[in-house]
Design a protein around this motif. Structure first.
Motif, PDB file in Angstrom:
ATOM      1  N   THR A 185       1.069  -1.056   0.064  1.00 34.62           N
ATOM      2  CA  THR A 185       0.454  -0.012   0.025  1.00 34.62           C
ATOM      3  C   THR A 185       1.249   1.025  -0.082  1.00 34.62           C
ATOM      4  N   VAL A 186       1.967   0.877   0.661  1.00 38.32           N
ATOM      5  CA  VAL A 186       2.637   1.971   0.485  1.00 38.32           C
ATOM      6  C   VAL A 186       3.013   2.271  -0.990  1.00 38.32           C
ATOM      7  N   ALA A 187       3.105   1.048  -1.458  1.00 37.54           N
ATOM      8  CA  ALA A 187       3.705   1.961  -3.212  1.00 37.54           C
ATOM      9  C   ALA A 187       2.438   3.145  -3.793  1.00 37.54           C
ATOM     10  N   LEU A 188       1.372   2.282  -3.633  1.00 31.74           N
ATOM     11  CA  LEU A 188       0.363   2.461  -4.462  1.00 31.74           C
ATOM     12  C   LEU A 188      -0.218   4.466  -3.735  1.00 31.74           C
ATOM     13  N   CYS A 189       0.207   4.429  -2.505  1.00 30.40           N
ATOM     14  CA  CYS A 189       0.288   5.603  -2.291  1.00 30.40           C
ATOM     15  C   CYS A 189       0.806   6.805  -3.136  1.00 30.40           C
ATOM     16  N   GLY A 190       1.997   6.203  -2.511  1.00 29.61           N
ATOM     17  CA  GLY A 190       3.157   7.168  -3.883  1.00 29.61           C
ATOM     18  C   GLY A 190       2.313   7.271  -5.162  1.00 29.61           C
ATOM     19  N   GLY A 191       2.208   6.422  -5.851  1.00 30.86           N
ATOM     20  CA  GLY A 191       1.983   7.329  -7.023  1.00 30.86           C
ATOM     21  C   GLY A 191      -0.009   7.888  -6.795  1.00 30.86           C
ATOM     22  N   LEU A 192      -0.759   7.094  -6.187  1.00 30.36           N
ATOM     23  CA  LEU A 192      -1.876   7.693  -5.513  1.00 30.36           C
ATOM     24  C   LEU A 192      -1.207   9.634  -5.299  1.00 30.36           C
ATOM     25  N   ALA A 193      -0.603  10.397  -4.671  1.00 31.72           N
ATOM     26  CA  ALA A 193      -0.276  11.134  -4.430  1.00 31.72           C
ATOM     27  C   ALA A 193       0.068  11.736  -5.822  1.00 31.72           C
ATOM     28  N   LEU A 194       1.082  10.981  -6.760  1.00 32.01           N
ATOM     29  CA  LEU A 194       1.498  12.177  -7.611  1.00 32.01           C
ATOM     30  C   LEU A 194       0.815  11.979  -8.923  1.00 32.01           C
ATOM     31  N   ALA A 234      -8.542   0.851   1.706  1.00 29.27           N
ATOM     32  CA  ALA A 234      -9.130   2.573   1.876  1.00 29.27           C
ATOM     33  C   ALA A 234      -8.136   3.122   0.676  1.00 29.27           C
ATOM     34  N   THR A 235      -7.331   2.774   0.103  1.00 30.91           N
ATOM     35  CA  THR A 235      -6.483   3.298  -0.615  1.00 30.91           C
ATOM     36  C   THR A 235      -6.905   3.102  -2.409  1.00 30.91           C
ATOM     37  N   ALA A 236      -7.897   2.389  -2.404  1.00 29.13           N
ATOM     38  CA  ALA A 236      -8.252   1.778  -3.887  1.00 29.13           C
ATOM     39  C   ALA A 236      -9.607   3.030  -3.996  1.00 29.13           C
ATOM     40  N   ALA A 237     -10.227   2.967  -2.689  1.00 28.21           N
ATOM     41  CA  ALA A 237     -11.500   4.550  -2.846  1.00 28.21           C
ATOM     42  C   ALA A 237     -10.983   5.598  -2.382  1.00 28.21           C
ATOM     43  N   VAL A 238     -10.109   6.017  -2.275  1.00 31.22           N
ATOM     44  CA  VAL A 238      -9.118   7.411  -2.400  1.00 31.22           C
ATOM     45  C   VAL A 238      -8.779   7.620  -3.247  1.00 31.22           C
ATOM     46  N   GLN A 239      -8.601   7.078  -4.463  1.00 30.74           N
ATOM     47  CA  GLN A 239      -7.578   6.524  -5.165  1.00 30.74           C
ATOM     48  C   GLN A 239      -8.844   6.617  -7.087  1.00 30.74           C
ATOM     49  N   ALA A 240     -10.044   5.808  -6.534  1.00 29.63           N
ATOM     50  CA  ALA A 240     -11.201   6.075  -7.383  1.00 29.63           C
ATOM     51  C   ALA A 240     -11.919   7.638  -6.911  1.00 29.63           C
ATOM     52  N   LEU A 241     -11.919   8.318  -5.973  1.00 29.57           N
ATOM     53  CA  LEU A 241     -12.511   9.597  -5.565  1.00 29.57           C
ATOM     54  C   LEU A 241     -11.930  10.633  -6.133  1.00 29.57           C
TER      55      LEU A 241
END
Length: 440
Positions: free
Chosen positions: A10-19, A163-170
């Motif tokens: 998820t840490v890797a996913l979060c980095g992509g999400l923010a960028l 949760a990360t997936a839901a934030v990305q979808a948002l």
């Protein structure tokens, strides 16, 4: 005590999400809200205060009582008003209005389902909130508000990947204040505080009104406070109050920073004003502990009594939350009662906040082996939380694990040397008692 949740992937996913998210602005985001208290559809935003929206919507419903959309708007605004005023008596009103909307329009009514999800989050019924959000998304894949509700619920349930997936979808559907603030929270939980700050600055750039700006500035100040920089935090809280003088979280935050800086009288004054406006259990507990650290036990006891009263009032209006009361009981009441409360909370949600609180309560009861497992779960996301490190260090010290205890107690004081007026002196004393690594 502010916050939350899991896993290396998820840490890797979060980095992509923010960028992916940063660089897009939204000029019309709804009022941002604390975790678990998302404004429902129809809540007041740039178009007016909740009171004005409630009054106008009630007037419309007197003329058109069959307007399902108006009932959903009214229910969502009641949820927002409860958040702003900390008055849980709005929750039954919200539920009645939202269910009326769903009765009038049982099919394809994503607004009412999302409102019921936001209400469930506000009542800390996170599994129920997830179900409503899932139903809303099934009705309308592009109903962005439902993803915000879903992200809050999944975070609190400890379902970190989801949760990360839901934030990305948002973010994909509505890259505005509501999305960027949730992205920031997700990043912070995984130790990416620089990226969290970047996301919050993007949220601030797209803030639609003073309340949104105050929220974003407050969250930026919280990052400073939790990183052991109370001077910068104090300035940030003041900027939030300049944006919206009625924004109570920033007033309580300023009190926290003032206490860290040794300005006790200012801290007591600001805490008093904050609890006078919005008597949240968190503020009452913090004020009580500040009084206790000063040896003013009678005044501390008054705050703890108010905390218990607020908990009862919330429960009478459908709120299910044993976390704050369990935290109070662990340090200031009956540890066995704290364990009972927090085990029940752990069954409802497996968040890192609950893991830490239950582990600490078990330590206070003397069950340190079980406590250590929960303390380790609390750190599973990599969140650099001073209180978590302190609790784990004390548990390890009780188990005779001197090297680990020394490491974690030192980390707590390095992350934030002001994390608690009550526990920082205890952490320093505990670390001194362990001596140096070579036995000195």
């Amino acid at each position: 005590m502010r916050r939350l949740p899991l896993l290396l992937t998820t840490v890797a996913l979060c980095g992509g999400l923010a960028l992916a998210a940063l660089g897009t602005e939204d000029g019309g985001a709804p009022s941002a809200a604390p975790r678990g208290a998302l404004p429902a559809p129809g809540a007041a935003g740039a178009d007016g205060s909740p009171e004005r929206v409630i009054s106008a919507t009630q007037q419309r419903l007197r003329q058109l009582p069959g307007d399902s959309s108006a009932w959903a708007r009214l229910g969502g605004t009641y949820v927002e008003q409860a958040r702003l005023t900390s008055d849980p008596s709005y929750y039954p009103k919200a539920e009645e209005a939202l269910r009326r909307s769903l009765t009038l329009a049982p099919e394809a009514n994503a607004d009412a389902l999302t409102g019921l999800g936001a209400l469930a989050n506000a009542r800390h019924r996170f599994a129920e909130a997830k179900e409503f959000a899932d139903r809303a998304i099934a009705d309308s894949t592009y109903h962005w508000q439902a993803y915000a509700v879903l992200a809050d619920a999944q975070t609190q349930l400890g379902n970190d990947t989801e949760a990360t997936a839901a934030v990305q979808a948002l973010l994909d559907r509505r890259p505005g204040t509501a999305a960027f603030t949730r992205a920031a929270y997700d990043l912070e939980q995984h130790g990416q505080t620089d990226r969290a700050g970047q996301a919050l600055r993007q949220a601030l750039a797209g803030a639609a009104n003073d309340a949104d700006r105050a929220f974003c500035l407050h969250q930026l100040a919280e990052l400073e406070q939790d990183s052991g920089r109370p001077e910068a935090a104090q300035a940030g809280y003041q900027r939030a109050l300049d944006a919206d003088p009625q924004y109570t979280p920033a007033l309580a935050g300023r009190a926290r920073a003032e206490a860290a800086l040794g300005d006790t009288e200012a801290a007591l004054r600001d805490y008093g004003a904050a609890v006078g406006r919005v008597p949240l259990p968190q503020y009452l507990l913090e004020l009580g502990e500040l009084y206790e650290s000063l040896g003013r036990t009678e005044q501390a006891g008054q705050q703890y009594g108010l905390l218990a009263a607020e908990h009862r009032l919330a429960a009478e209006n459908g709120v299910v939350d044993d976390l704050a009361l369990g935290q109070y009981q662990a340090d200031h009441g009956d540890p066995a009662e704290a364990v009972r409360l927090l085990r029940a909370e752990w069954q409802r949600r497996r968040s890192v906040l609950v893991a830490d609180a239950l582990g600490w309560a078990l330590h206070r009861q003397g069950a340190d082996r079980e406590a250590l497992g929960l303390a380790e779960q609390a750190r599973r996301t990599g969140w650099p939380n001073a209180r978590f490190r302190y609790h784990q260090g004390e548990i390890e010290r009780a188990l005779g694990q001197r090297d680990a205890a020394r490491t974690h107690l030192a980390e707590a004081l390095r992350i934030d040397p002001h994390f608690s007026p009550l526990h920082v002196p205890q952490a320093r004393a505990a670390l001194d008692s362990l001596g140096t690594a070579d036995g000195g």
